[in-house]
Design an enzyme around this catalytic site. Structure first.
Site, PDB file in Angstrom:
ATOM      1  N   LYS A   1      29.497  42.838  36.639  1.00 45.90           N
ATOM      2  CA  LYS A   1      30.815  43.216  36.121  1.00 45.90           C
ATOM      3  C   LYS A   1      30.759  44.087  34.866  1.00 45.90           C
ATOM      4  CE  LYS A   1      33.335  39.381  38.189  1.00 45.90           C
ATOM      5  NZ  LYS A   1      34.275  38.264  37.972  1.00 45.90           N
TER       6      LYS A   1
ATOM      7  N   ASN B   1      35.826  44.322  37.905  1.00 41.63           N
ATOM      8  CA  ASN B   1      35.622  43.593  39.162  1.00 41.63           C
ATOM      9  C   ASN B   1      36.154  44.362  40.364  1.00 41.63           C
ATOM     10  OD1 ASN B   1      38.451  43.167  39.094  1.00 41.63           O
ATOM     11  ND2 ASN B   1      38.242  41.120  39.989  1.00 41.63           N
TER      12      ASN B   1
ATOM     13  N   ASP C   1      40.575  40.015  37.247  1.00 35.92           N
ATOM     14  CA  ASP C   1      40.204  38.612  37.023  1.00 35.92           C
ATOM     15  C   ASP C   1      41.232  37.873  36.174  1.00 35.92           C
ATOM     16  OD1 ASP C   1      37.849  38.326  38.481  1.00 35.92           O
ATOM     17  OD2 ASP C   1      36.597  39.099  36.859  1.00 35.92           O
TER      18      ASP C   1
ATOM     19  N   TYR D   1      34.839  28.652  42.891  1.00 37.69           N
ATOM     20  CA  TYR D   1      35.629  28.230  44.050  1.00 37.69           C
ATOM     21  C   TYR D   1      34.766  27.756  45.217  1.00 37.69           C
ATOM     22  CZ  TYR D   1      34.443  32.871  45.818  1.00 37.69           C
ATOM     23  OH  TYR D   1      33.759  33.979  46.225  1.00 37.69           O
TER      24      TYR D   1
END
Length: 296
Positions: free
Chosen positions: A70, A91, A106, A240
């Protein structure tokens, strides 16, 4: 059906096998009836310049960046959005004419995820765990006190205190210094080590994990000692995969309110989709594709 006119997109990371971005983006693309395809690209750090050159040469419509690219990708681009110039993190890649540009979705994704989970940011003391690209983007936006909302308008808030905790004290201190220069009046920015959470993070109302600790395949890790959490605190993990990390599971056991990372994934992805296709993604379709329809 994918044919010779299909637009190509993808996500670059190392590792990238865990990424669920292809699942949700291809679902949104299909629901919108677009002739495009989104695929994962394993990209070791030493090959980033070649991979970006390959995207240019093959005429990719755009791409996402994840760990560890990033910040490193910036030197390979023709320009940055105001948001990425401010945060020092990218991103999302997109085109402005023949210029390959970078931006970050983000922070808006994280803020919208928290808002839809019923978490009010205004007046909250926040501790961010990590000093990488996602932490940097989120810290800058939180300290500044506003970011783009779901409809393109501004989400506004004011934090009395923002604490940045990392493994490297010099890196954390530099990040805090950079952020303090652009912070809103009345927001105190401080830094320290993750190992100092007991002293520096125990006063936070909201704790956001922006490290990769606990992410697949190393699912047993936790960035802090969860025994130090207080039941009044809200804990948000941007990881996640797995959906419930050790940090979130232990926070629940302590009585904390928790917010999973799936919502941030969807909302930052929808913001990228809007940049590439100039239309809104169907986030319900994206959630459903991830097995999380109705989350938040």
């Amino acid at each position: 059906m994918i044919d010779g006119t299909a637009k190509l997109l993808g996500v670059l990371g190392w590792p990238v096998e865990h990424s669920m971005s292809p699942v949700m983006h291809n679902a949104a693309i299909q629901a919108a009836g677009l002739n495009a395809c989104y695929v994962p690209f394993p990209c070791p750090p030493e090959a980033l310049d070649e991979v970006i050159a390959g995207l240019r040469g093959m005429g990719f419509l755009g791409a996402n960046l994840t760990i560890p690219h990033k910040q490193a990708v910036i030197e390979h681009l023709d320009g940055l959005s105001d948001e990425s110039r401010f945060t020092g993190s990218v991103n999302t890649l997109y085109w402005e004419g023949d210029r390959l540009m970078g931006t970050t979705t983000d922070a808006p994704g994280a803020v919208l995820n928290l808002r839809q989970a019923g978490i009010e940011l205004n007046g909250k003391r926040v501790a961010i765990l990590g000093t990488g690209g996602a932490a940097r983007a989120l810290a800058f936006v939180l300290a500044r006190g506003h970011c783009l909302g779901a409809s393109g308008g501004r989400e506004t808030f004011r934090l009395p205190e923002l604490t940045l905790l990392g493994r490297d004290p010099d890196k954390a201190e530099r990040l805090a210094r950079d952020i303090a220069e652009g912070s809103a009046a009345g927001t105190a920015v401080r830094s320290g080590l993750l190992a100092e959470f007991a002293d520096l993070g125990n006063g936070a109302d909201l704790i956001i994990n922006c490290t990769s600790v606990g992410m697949t395949p190393d699912v047993g890790g936790c960035p802090i000692d969860p025994a130090l959490l207080d039941p009044r605190q809200v804990v948000h993990d941007i990881v996640y995969q797995p959906r419930e990390t050790v940090l979130l599971r232990e926070a629940k056991r302590k009585g904390c309110r928790t917010v999973e990372g799936i919502g941030m994934l969807v909302h930052q992805g929808a913001a990228s989709f809007r940049i590439w296709f100039s239309r809104d993604a169907d986030t319900e379709v994206m959630f459903r594709a991830l097995g999380s329809y109705g989350y938040g």
